[in-house]
Design an enzyme around this catalytic site. Structure first.
Site, PDB file in Angstrom:
ATOM      1  N   HIS A 132      38.088  42.899  47.095  1.00  0.00           N
ATOM      2  CA  HIS A 132      36.877  43.525  46.571  1.00  0.00           C
ATOM      3  C   HIS A 132      35.665  43.257  47.461  1.00  0.00           C
ATOM      4  CE1 HIS A 132      38.751  43.488  42.250  1.00  0.00           C
ATOM      5  NE2 HIS A 132      39.496  44.126  43.134  1.00  0.00           N
TER       6      HIS A 132
ATOM      7  N   LYS B 141      33.733  44.183  41.675  1.00  0.00           N
ATOM      8  CA  LYS B 141      34.376  45.118  42.604  1.00  0.00           C
ATOM      9  C   LYS B 141      33.373  46.241  42.876  1.00  0.00           C
ATOM     10  CE  LYS B 141      38.705  47.697  43.169  1.00  0.00           C
ATOM     11  NZ  LYS B 141      39.987  48.082  42.555  1.00  0.00           N
TER      12      LYS B 141
ATOM     13  N   ASP C  36      45.286  45.855  48.029  1.00  0.00           N
ATOM     14  CA  ASP C  36      46.047  44.776  47.365  1.00  0.00           C
ATOM     15  C   ASP C  36      47.199  44.247  48.217  1.00  0.00           C
ATOM     16  OD1 ASP C  36      44.518  44.614  45.062  1.00  0.00           O
ATOM     17  OD2 ASP C  36      45.710  46.110  43.990  1.00  0.00           O
TER      18      ASP C  36
ATOM     19  N   ASP D 144      46.559  38.372  43.355  1.00  0.00           N
ATOM     20  CA  ASP D 144      46.383  39.668  42.698  1.00  0.00           C
ATOM     21  C   ASP D 144      46.690  40.737  43.747  1.00  0.00           C
ATOM     22  OD1 ASP D 144      45.803  41.768  41.117  1.00  0.00           O
ATOM     23  OD2 ASP D 144      43.649  41.406  40.965  1.00  0.00           O
TER      24      ASP D 144
ATOM     25  N   ASP E  27      41.641  50.550  47.746  1.00  0.00           N
ATOM     26  CA  ASP E  27      42.010  49.212  47.274  1.00  0.00           C
ATOM     27  C   ASP E  27      43.483  48.931  47.620  1.00  0.00           C
ATOM     28  OD1 ASP E  27      42.250  46.909  45.823  1.00  0.00           O
ATOM     29  OD2 ASP E  27      42.149  47.888  43.867  1.00  0.00           O
TER      30      ASP E  27
ATOM     31  N   ASP F 233      49.778  44.120  29.394  1.00  0.00           N
ATOM     32  CA  ASP F 233      50.958  43.846  30.230  1.00  0.00           C
ATOM     33  C   ASP F 233      52.048  43.272  29.338  1.00  0.00           C
ATOM     34  OD1 ASP F 233      49.513  44.465  32.507  1.00  0.00           O
ATOM     35  OD2 ASP F 233      48.989  42.371  32.918  1.00  0.00           O
TER      36      ASP F 233
ATOM     37  N   GLU G  86      34.732  39.191  37.305  1.00  0.00           N
ATOM     38  CA  GLU G  86      35.306  39.691  38.568  1.00  0.00           C
ATOM     39  C   GLU G  86      34.573  40.953  39.015  1.00  0.00           C
ATOM     40  OE1 GLU G  86      39.570  40.107  38.508  1.00  0.00           O
ATOM     41  OE2 GLU G  86      39.561  41.439  40.247  1.00  0.00           O
TER      42      GLU G  86
ATOM     43  N   HIS H 115      47.218  40.807  31.468  1.00  0.00           N
ATOM     44  CA  HIS H 115      46.308  41.582  30.613  1.00  0.00           C
ATOM     45  C   HIS H 115      46.995  41.690  29.259  1.00  0.00           C
ATOM     46  CE1 HIS H 115      45.592  43.408  34.651  1.00  0.00           C
ATOM     47  NE2 HIS H 115      44.343  43.468  34.261  1.00  0.00           N
TER      48      HIS H 115
ATOM     49  N   MET I 277      45.707  31.778  32.891  1.00  0.00           N
ATOM     50  CA  MET I 277      44.622  32.759  32.744  1.00  0.00           C
ATOM     51  C   MET I 277      45.113  33.963  31.962  1.00  0.00           C
ATOM     52  SD  MET I 277      43.670  35.941  34.203  1.00  0.00           S
ATOM     53  CE  MET I 277      43.570  36.365  35.937  1.00  0.00           C
TER      54      MET I 277
ATOM     55  N   GLU J 165      37.469  38.215  44.375  1.00  0.00           N
ATOM     56  CA  GLU J 165      38.733  38.732  44.928  1.00  0.00           C
ATOM     57  C   GLU J 165      38.534  39.129  46.387  1.00  0.00           C
ATOM     58  OE1 GLU J 165      41.303  41.365  42.689  1.00  0.00           O
ATOM     59  OE2 GLU J 165      41.564  42.650  44.452  1.00  0.00           O
TER      60      GLU J 165
ATOM     61  N   ASP K  79      41.028  35.496  43.080  1.00  0.00           N
ATOM     62  CA  ASP K  79      42.087  36.503  43.256  1.00  0.00           C
ATOM     63  C   ASP K  79      42.360  36.659  44.750  1.00  0.00           C
ATOM     64  OD1 ASP K  79      42.331  36.913  40.573  1.00  0.00           O
ATOM     65  OD2 ASP K  79      41.728  39.025  40.588  1.00  0.00           O
TER      66      ASP K  79
HETATM   67  C1  GCO Z   1      41.900  45.612  40.458  1.00  0.00           C
HETATM   68  C2  GCO Z   1      41.536  44.268  39.871  1.00  0.00           C
HETATM   69  C3  GCO Z   1      42.438  43.861  38.752  1.00  0.00           C
HETATM   70  C4  GCO Z   1      41.876  42.672  37.995  1.00  0.00           C
HETATM   71  C5  GCO Z   1      42.612  42.451  36.733  1.00  0.00           C
HETATM   72  C6  GCO Z   1      42.120  41.232  35.997  1.00  0.00           C
HETATM   73  O1  GCO Z   1      41.373  45.884  41.534  1.00  0.00           O
HETATM   74  O2  GCO Z   1      42.646  46.361  39.861  1.00  0.00           O
HETATM   75  O3  GCO Z   1      41.557  43.318  40.872  1.00  0.00           O
HETATM   76  O4  GCO Z   1      43.707  43.582  39.252  1.00  0.00           O
HETATM   77  O5  GCO Z   1      41.924  41.510  38.738  1.00  0.00           O
HETATM   78  O6  GCO Z   1      42.450  43.580  35.940  1.00  0.00           O
HETATM   79  O7  GCO Z   1      41.179  41.550  35.087  1.00  0.00           O
HETATM   80 MN    MN Z   2      41.621  41.214  40.751  1.00  0.00          MN
HETATM   81 MN    MN Z   3      41.598  44.226  42.863  1.00  0.00          MN
END
Ligand code: GCO
Ligand code: MN
Ligand code: MN
Length: 390
Positions: A224, A187, A261, A291, A259, A61, A185, A58, A92, A221, A249
């Site tokens: 998601h 979610k 991850d 991700d 969430d 980041d 993306e 990002h 990306m 993702e 992702d």
């Molecule tokens: C999340 C998202 C993020 C995005 C990222 C890319 O659930 O926080 O998956 O990780 O992928 O912000 O834009």
């Molecule tokens: Mn993501």
């Molecule tokens: Mn995510």
């Protein structure tokens, strides 16, 4: 480079990680950081050490939101050096439209026109940064674009605002000749109670209504779609079929939870297997982007274990997919269940004559319903392969 034997990552595997993933400090809504921050070059060094191919980021980041132009340039120079010494590429880039309080009511769909304009400005600057570092895909995840109460705006107004913003950014992309593929993306929720465009399918329906549909695809993702209780691979397959799988992702998630991850394939290896099998079979050529986050219990050695684990599991599943495809009994079953027959009138391409023949044909439903469909056996062989006993 990590010594993983035959499961060692190589550049042609195109494994990438977000800066925010290996750089995660392990904060959650209930607890503070458990790891000391690493600078952007240190994160790139870590990725180099574990054998990743690329890093994604990002805007913030890399460059803090209030950095001066001189600070920005210095940070970018140091980051580029770190990428070069580690042979790491930047496939990306993306934009953070969720952290700063200015986005508390969303970015592209916020009610305040000043917020919407700021979101566009911030995204254009993030596109400049991504282009400077060689990124070819630009991900848009507008995670704050949602609601707690639907009293705040009509949902179709939000759809129109999102469309306007994406159209605007496509024009900028064309104007600057960046050649980005924009990947949307989805979610369903978190951080908002409900987020607009909750699934990949919703975005696939939006894309044909844009001014430049050819520039825009999706970034599905795992976590998601599973939060929404969906079969991830099915959504990916539909995106692929539409020519819209611009990015992916990878992580893991138990449905019905926050969430999570999780490390790729760690929660539901069977779903991960069908996904890897699909991506490899169709010849998806984009990055395999993780991700995901290391457990909060880990230090940076554990973060490396986590990153290596994501790639290793992908490669193991890739090998399992090859084994599955080569398995004699599986091939036999597939031949049996997909058997063609000349006995029936052709039923794919319409013509008046073909339809007349089909309308006049008499089907032996009882015989058809008795044909064996040995899916139990098929799935148990799959399980045997996955559990390593076949
Ligand atoms: C999340 C998202 C993020 C995005 C990222 C890319 O659930 O926080 O998956 O990780 O992928 O912000 O834009
Ligand atoms: Mn993501
Ligand atoms: Mn995510």
């Amino acid at each position: 480079m990590a010594k993983n034997g035959k499961y060692e990552p190589r550049p042609e595997h195109k494994f990438t990680f977000g800066m925010w993933t290996v750089g995660s400090l392990g904060r959650d809504p209930f607890g503070d950081a458990v790891r000391e921050p690493l600078s952007p070059p240190e994160r790139v060094d870590l990725l180099g050490e574990v054998g990743a191919w690329g890093v994604n980021f990002h805007d913030n980041d890399l460059v803090p939101i209030d950095a001066t132009p001189a600070e920005r340039d210095q940070i970018v120079r140091d980051f580029k050096k770190a990428c070069e010494r580690n042979h790491i590429v930047v496939p990306m880039a993306t934009v953070n439209l969720f952290f700063h309080p200015v986005f508390r009511d969303g970015a592209f769909t916020a009610n305040d026109p000043e917020v919407r304009a700021y979101a566009l400005q911030k995204t254009m600057r993030a596109m400049d940064l991504g282009a400077e570092l060689g990124a070819k895909v630009f991900v848009l995840w507008a995670g704050r674009d949602g609601v707690e109460t639907d009293g705040c705006r009509r949902a179709d107004v939000a759809v129109q605002r999102a469309r306007d913003a994406i159209n605007y950014l496509c024009e900028y992309n064309a104007d600057k000749k960046y050649g980005f593929k924009l990947a949307l993306e989805a979610k369903p929720n978190e951080p908002r109670s409900d987020i607009y465009f909750p699934t990949t399918g919703h975005y696939l329906a939006l894309i044909p209504t844009l001014d430049h549909p050819e520039m825009v695809g999706v970034n599905p993702e795992v976590a998601h779609e599973r939060m929404a209780g969906l079969n991830f691979m099915h959504g990916v397959a539909q995106a692929w079929d539409a020519g819209k799988l611009f990015h992916i992702d990878l992580n893991d998630q138990e449905p019905g939870r926050f969430d999570q991850d999780l490390r790729f394939g760690s929660n539901n290896p069977k779903s991960a297997f069908w996904l890897v099998k699909f991506l490899e079979e169709v010849g998806y050529e984009g990055a395999r982007h993780f991700d995901a986050h290391a457990y909060r219990t880990e230090d940076y050695e554990g973060v490396k274990d986590f990153a290596r684990g994501c790639m290793r599991t992908y490669l193991i599943l890739k090998e399992k997919a090859e084994q599955w495809n080569a398995d004699k009994e599986i091939r036999q079953i597939l031949k049996q269940i997909e058997a063609e027959t000349d006995a029936i009138p052709p039923a794919i391409k319409y013509s008046r004559e073909a339809a007349a023949a089909l309308l006049g044909y008499s089907f032996d439903k009882a015989a058809i319903a008795k044909k064996r469909l040995p899916y139990e056996r098929l799935d148990q062989i799959t399980i045997d392969i996955l559990l390593g006993v076949r």
